[in-house]
Design a protein around this motif. Structure first.
Motif, mmCIF file in Angstrom:
data_model
loop_
_atom_site.group_PDB
_atom_site.id
_atom_site.type_symbol
_atom_site.label_atom_id
_atom_site.label_comp_id
_atom_site.label_asym_id
_atom_site.label_seq_id
_atom_site.Cartn_x
_atom_site.Cartn_y
_atom_site.Cartn_z
ATOM 1 N N ARG B 86 0.837 -1.201 0.000
ATOM 2 C CA ARG B 86 0.000 0.000 0.000
ATOM 3 C C ARG B 86 0.874 1.254 0.000
ATOM 4 N N GLN B 87 1.927 1.221 0.811
ATOM 5 C CA GLN B 87 2.828 2.368 0.876
ATOM 6 C C GLN B 87 3.561 2.546 -0.452
ATOM 7 N N GLY B 88 3.959 1.418 -1.043
ATOM 8 C CA GLY B 88 4.643 1.497 -2.338
ATOM 9 C C GLY B 88 3.747 2.065 -3.420
ATOM 10 N N GLY B 91 3.639 5.708 -2.981
ATOM 11 C CA GLY B 91 4.918 6.271 -3.407
ATOM 12 C C GLY B 91 5.030 6.356 -4.919
ATOM 13 N N ARG B 92 4.594 5.313 -5.619
ATOM 14 C CA ARG B 92 4.642 5.342 -7.094
ATOM 15 C C ARG B 92 3.696 6.414 -7.625
ATOM 16 N N ALA B 95 5.231 9.856 -7.149
ATOM 17 C CA ALA B 95 6.350 10.094 -8.070
ATOM 18 C C ALA B 95 5.859 10.240 -9.504
ATOM 19 N N ARG B 96 4.725 9.614 -9.779
ATOM 20 C CA ARG B 96 4.222 9.579 -11.155
ATOM 21 C C ARG B 96 3.671 10.933 -11.587
ATOM 22 N N TRP B 119 1.010 7.790 6.574
ATOM 23 C CA TRP B 119 0.930 7.552 5.127
ATOM 24 C C TRP B 119 1.548 8.681 4.314
ATOM 25 N N ARG B 122 8.348 10.110 3.939
ATOM 26 C CA ARG B 122 9.360 9.972 2.883
ATOM 27 C C ARG B 122 9.199 8.634 2.164
ATOM 28 N N GLU B 123 8.836 7.606 2.931
ATOM 29 C CA GLU B 123 8.686 6.293 2.327
ATOM 30 C C GLU B 123 7.590 6.275 1.269
ATOM 31 N N ASN B 125 6.969 8.986 -0.571
ATOM 32 C CA ASN B 125 7.352 10.062 -1.491
ATOM 33 C C ASN B 125 6.625 11.381 -1.272
ATOM 34 N N HIS B 127 7.787 13.608 0.554
ATOM 35 C CA HIS B 127 8.823 14.617 0.722
ATOM 36 C C HIS B 127 9.143 15.318 -0.601
ATOM 37 N N LEU B 128 8.763 14.677 -1.710
ATOM 38 C CA LEU B 128 9.048 15.278 -3.016
ATOM 39 C C LEU B 128 8.325 16.610 -3.127
#
Lengths: 70, 439
Positions: B86-88, B91-92, B95-96, B119, B122-123, B125, B127-128
């Motif tokens: 779920r976290q991944g 994150g994707r 970033a997308r 949720w 940084r893990e 994303n 932080h982006l």
């Protein structure tokens, strides 16, 4: 905003794909796809994720706040 | 002719705050009376949205969507227990898409955040796009755990537990419960003073998220023992899958109201701290909270009004209005970008007759108007008349087949769009992977 030109053939093919979707037009679809490609090229999603907390710490935090229960 | 400079932006997100517990939305309905004087005053003075709708009923299905303006693509392997998956996925997704903080950063804003939700880390994303990222948690490198709360009892317990060679009561796991804005607000103020203008500050607080542990000075209805008893009763009901008895339900509702009072005090503190910078402030909740409706407490994977209706206002522009048309939070990136241009803000530009919401695995979808809601699950669809049946108990598809059909068409268009977007994501990933492989 910058204007770009697409061939009639490409525009027709896009129109066929967006029929029945929420895309407002060819330009919105084209912008979406270009954005998708750029994002992939600029970021590698698997590599940019920082792992600063241990897995156990993250799991415990999510568990304590009820996020791992149905 | 010189143009006005871009204004500073302050974006306050509160976890699990119900719209009907904010006076400017729910006044006269009972629970909201006198709970949120600051929120009400700022909403009345600015642009108050009374029909703001979250894109999902929980943080992972809501915040990534209103940060990017895009729903997350399907994941056929999704399970609740697979937190890493779920976290991944989040994150994707982050970033997308060029998301809110990145868009503002590219417009010259210095961007900073204090975020207390697990949720939005940084893990995943988040932080982006932030020049200064501060995760508020028990194990954060950004904020020491002693700043989770300013309670003397908490600090003593924390110091004592940390000094022990072992953790007999699982204190490290439970410290998150005590995350209160009063603990780390001074850090937020220090960071604020260091920001160059224009700045974008996002504060995401957990104070109205269960368990509802509220500093004493904001508790008007519950003593400490009642607060902790209601927490234990809530957790027992969850783990034992038992109905929570009426007296405990009343106590849980009262502790929630005290938590809302604390949130209002946070908004007041932010208003005072940021006043010298004359910001435009956007306030919203990420989703609602059930207090016994439909047999639920907290925020389950359901799309009822108590889960999706959220408060939202914009303060500090030259516009004042009460907007009763529907505002999908999914449109927040466009709204915030519009706020960067003085005089450009047009509140009703961001309203929509239809709003789509989904649970985290995308398998339940709601299409909502201010009167109707069509909820589609794997076992079929239900149409609710939100005006005649605000408790959402009766399926009226057979009474209003044309309405059901129209909303189903919109649902289908949404799903077709998501499928097309998912196809481009897959194709792009394959293309880039193949390109890299050939280098």
């Amino acid at each position: 905003m910058t204007e770009i030109s697409l061939s009639d053939d490409l525009a027709e093919r896009i129109e066929g794909r967006i029929d029945g979707t929420e895309f407002d037009g060819v330009d919105e679809y084209a912008e979406f796809v270009l954005g998708e490609v750029l994002a992939r090229v600029e970021h590698d999603a698997a590599e940019s994720r920082e792992e600063t907390a241990s897995r156990e710490q993250v799991q415990n935090r999510l568990q304590s706040l009820g996020y791992l229960e149905e | 002719m010189a143009t006005d400079p871009a204004p500073n932006l302050v974006f306050v997100t509160v976890d699990s705050l119900r719209a009907d517990h904010c006076g400017y939305v729910g006044a006269g309905t009972g629970p909201a009376d006198d709970l949120t004087p600051t929120i009400d005053r700022l909403a009345d003075d600015g642009v108050a949205f009374t029909q703001a709708v979250a894109p999902g009923p929980r943080t992972p299905s809501s915040v990534p969507v209103f940060f990017t303006g895009e729903f997350m693509s399907d994941d056929p392997d999704w399970t609740m227990a697979d937190w890493q998956g779920r976290q991944g996925r989040i994150g994707r997704h982050m970033a997308r898409f060029t998301h809110l903080s990145e868009r503002l950063q590219r417009r010259g804003y210095e961007t900073a955040t204090f975020t207390a939700n697990p949720w939005t880390t940084r893990e995943s994303n988040f932080h982006l796009g932030f020049d200064d990222f501060n995760e508020v948690s028990a194990d954060s490198d950004d904020v020491q755990s002693s700043y989770l709360s300013d309670s003397t009892l908490f600090k003593l317990a924390d110091a004592g537990m940390e000094a022990l060679p072992v953790d007999p009561v699982g204190w490290a796991d439970k410290k998150e419960w005590f995350s209160q804005w009063t603990g780390y607000f001074e850090l937020l103020q220090e960071r604020l003073a260091d920001l160059s203008e224009p700045f974008f500050l996002w504060a995401f607080v957990l104070d109205s998220h269960q368990p509802y542990i509220t500093p004493r000075r904001f508790r008007e209805e519950c003593a400490a023992w009642e607060m902790y008893y209601s927490i234990l009763r809530y957790w027992h009901g969850e783990t034992a899958d038992e109905a929570i008895p009426p007296h405990a339900r009343k106590m849980i509702a009262a502790t929630y109201r005290d938590a809302v009072r604390s949130v209002d005090a946070f908004v007041d503190a932010v208003r005072e701290a940021t006043a010298p910078y004359d910001p435009v402030t956007v306030f919203c909740s990420d989703h609602g909270e059930a207090l016994g409706e439909h047999g639920n407490f907290g925020h389950e994977q359901t799309l009822y009004e108590e889960n999706l209706r959220v408060p939202c206002f914009v303060h500090g522009t030259d516009t004042s209005a009460t907007v009763r048309e529907q505002l999908p939070l999914r449109g927040l990136p466009e709204l915030l970008v519009e706020l960067t241009e003085p005089g450009a803000f047009a509140p009703r530009r961001h309203t929509r007759p239809f709003a789509v919401s989904q649970i985290e695995n995308n398998r339940v979808t709601a299409v909502r108007t201010t009167r109707w809601k069509l909820v589609t699950r794997e076992d079929g669809a239900r149409l609710y008349d939100l005006q005649a049946d605000p408790d959402e108990t009766d399926d009226v598809q057979t009474d209003y087949p044309a309405v059901a059909s129209a909303l189903a068409d919109l649902r289908d268009r949404h799903e077709a769009t998501q499928a097309e977007k998912g196809a481009t994501e897959t194709a792009t990933a394959d293309l880039v992977t193949a390109e890299r492989g050939s280098l």
